[in-house]
Design a protein around this motif. Sequence first.
Motif, short mmCIF file in Angstrom:
data_model
loop_
_atom_site.label_atom_id
_atom_site.label_comp_id
_atom_site.label_asym_id
_atom_site.label_seq_id
_atom_site.Cartn_x
_atom_site.Cartn_y
_atom_site.Cartn_z
N HIS A 1 0.85 -1.18 0.00
CA HIS A 1 0.00 0.00 0.00
C HIS A 1 0.89 1.23 0.00
CE1 HIS A 1 -3.29 2.64 2.03
NE2 HIS A 1 -3.24 2.80 0.72
N CYS A 2 0.75 2.06 -1.02
CA CYS A 2 1.57 3.27 -1.03
C CYS A 2 0.70 4.44 -1.50
CB CYS A 2 2.79 3.10 -1.93
SG CYS A 2 2.35 2.71 -3.60
N VAL A 3 1.23 5.62 -1.29
CA VAL A 3 0.52 6.82 -1.72
C VAL A 3 1.42 7.57 -2.70
CG1 VAL A 3 -0.51 9.00 -0.97
CG2 VAL A 3 -0.74 6.95 0.45
N ARG B 1 -3.15 0.32 -3.84
CA ARG B 1 -2.87 -0.99 -3.24
C ARG B 1 -2.55 -1.98 -4.33
NH1 ARG B 1 -6.80 0.73 0.52
NH2 ARG B 1 -6.08 0.41 2.66
N SER B 2 -1.67 -2.91 -4.01
CA SER B 2 -1.38 -3.94 -5.01
C SER B 2 -1.08 -5.27 -4.33
CB SER B 2 -0.20 -3.53 -5.89
OG SER B 2 0.95 -3.42 -5.10
N VAL B 3 -1.16 -6.31 -5.11
CA VAL B 3 -0.89 -7.65 -4.59
C VAL B 3 0.03 -8.36 -5.59
CG1 VAL B 3 -3.04 -8.55 -5.61
CG2 VAL B 3 -1.95 -9.81 -3.79
N ARG B 4 0.96 -9.17 -5.06
CA ARG B 4 1.86 -9.91 -5.96
C ARG B 4 2.18 -11.25 -5.32
NH1 ARG B 4 7.46 -10.40 -6.51
NH2 ARG B 4 7.86 -8.98 -4.79
N VAL B 5 2.09 -12.30 -6.12
CA VAL B 5 2.48 -13.62 -5.61
C VAL B 5 3.99 -13.70 -5.80
CG1 VAL B 5 2.26 -16.12 -5.89
CG2 VAL B 5 0.28 -14.63 -6.28
N GLN B 6 4.70 -13.83 -4.69
CA GLN B 6 6.16 -13.84 -4.79
C GLN B 6 6.70 -15.22 -5.09
OE1 GLN B 6 8.75 -13.25 -1.43
NE2 GLN B 6 9.73 -11.56 -2.50
N LYS B 7 6.06 -16.23 -4.49
CA LYS B 7 6.45 -17.60 -4.82
C LYS B 7 5.27 -18.54 -4.61
CE LYS B 7 8.39 -19.78 -0.86
NZ LYS B 7 9.56 -20.14 -0.09
N TYR B 8 5.26 -19.62 -5.34
CA TYR B 8 4.21 -20.62 -5.21
C TYR B 8 4.83 -21.93 -5.68
CZ TYR B 8 -0.62 -22.35 -5.22
OH TYR B 8 -1.77 -23.03 -4.94
N ILE C 1 -2.40 9.97 -4.08
CA ILE C 1 -3.41 8.96 -4.43
C ILE C 1 -3.01 7.62 -3.84
CG2 ILE C 1 -4.57 7.74 -6.33
CD1 ILE C 1 -5.21 10.64 -6.51
N SER C 2 -3.96 7.01 -3.14
CA SER C 2 -3.70 5.72 -2.50
C SER C 2 -3.70 4.61 -3.55
CB SER C 2 -4.80 5.48 -1.47
OG SER C 2 -4.95 4.12 -1.23
N PRO D 1 -3.16 -4.53 -9.36
CA PRO D 1 -3.85 -3.58 -8.49
C PRO D 1 -4.90 -4.28 -7.64
CG PRO D 1 -3.86 -2.84 -10.78
CD PRO D 1 -3.36 -4.25 -10.77
N LEU D 2 -5.01 -3.83 -6.43
CA LEU D 2 -5.98 -4.42 -5.48
C LEU D 2 -6.87 -3.30 -4.97
CD1 LEU D 2 -6.71 -6.82 -3.45
CD2 LEU D 2 -5.13 -5.70 -1.90
N LEU D 3 -8.16 -3.51 -5.03
CA LEU D 3 -9.07 -2.49 -4.55
C LEU D 3 -9.95 -3.06 -3.45
CD1 LEU D 3 -10.51 -0.63 -7.64
CD2 LEU D 3 -8.59 -0.01 -6.20
#
Length: 299
Positions: free
Chosen positions: A12-14, A21-28, A18-19, A39-41
């Motif tokens: 989460h950054c500004v 949010r994002s999501v990332r799969v780093q490993k699986y 503007i706010s 982007p995550l809302l």
Amino acid sequence: LYTVDCAVILKHCVEHGISRRSVRVQKYRGRAFNEDEAPLLIGRSGMEVAVTRTVSRADVTVSNERVSSGIGQLDTMLAGGFFRGSTTLITGASGTAKTTLGGAFAQAACQRGERTLFVSFDSDCSEVVRNLASVGILLTPHLDEGSLRMISARTIAGSAETYLMRIRNLAEAHQARCLVIDPIYLDSKTAGDLMAQRVADQLIDWSKSSGRTLLCTRLLDENSNIKDGGSPLQISMIVDTWLHLNYLVQGNERVRTLSIIKSRGTPHSNKVRGLHLAHGGVTLDDTWSRDSGAREGTP
Ligand SMILES: Nc1ncnc2c1ncn2[C@@H]1O[C@H](COP(=O)(O)OP(=O)(O)OP(=O)(O)O)[C@@H](O)[C@H]1O
Ligand SMILES: [Mg+2]
């Protein structure tokens, strides 16, 4: 981190106030996965992740059906209209009638009984309705009867992705088959053109994959060089049809013109036509064909 099988990073950054949010799969472990940040809302309906289309949904069914632009003479220039499910960009300087053409397309869609969403980025809906009535485009009956939904993007705050997801959700909730975005304006308060371009790509990709016919307008100032792909955001590259509106000064009169820069899969007219607005509606004439170097024989 090295002990777990799957790691998901939430950020989460500004940026520029503007706010984001994002999501990332780093490993699986043991799986192929999408490594990109998405982007995550967080909204009323929960959390949403804006992911790009997967390979399994890469090919959409394309249609040969034509839908009207709302202006009969323009349909003739386009050999019948826009393809169903295609995307169209209308560029032009301020006041060249971009909103008017967007309104004509929306009205025609509603008259065919197709549910339509009109997103205005620069005006309140009531202003758009009033202004379009001046050129004989009457949207109130369609708003009343429910086939048309209009929203002003001024009521949406946030990043370009927020706009994209709100528009998507609204279109899906309204079950809109046709969509007008006037003007597409995703880089306003956000982190810059690159992000806005990505979001515009996603918007067009989503509308195509869901079979919606999309028309967006875009302000293009008179000094931009169209030949060099002067359209900001380079949206012109990914749309199917690109119409350009312009002004020519003839004597002491300013005359609007319309031309089709491209329309994929269409034997379209190459002429530059005069575009006339009046209470009775929008009409095109042939005034500019002589000077435009257009090929003879095209409508
Ligand atoms: N009844 C009418 N007769 C003639 N011209 C009209 C009439 N009603 C509106 N106009 C013209 O149409 C113009 C508006 O066109 P429109 O709003 O579609 O342009 P636009 O390209 O969307 O402009 P902007 O860049 O400001 O959004 C008005 O500025 C006016 O010049
Ligand atoms: Mg406008």
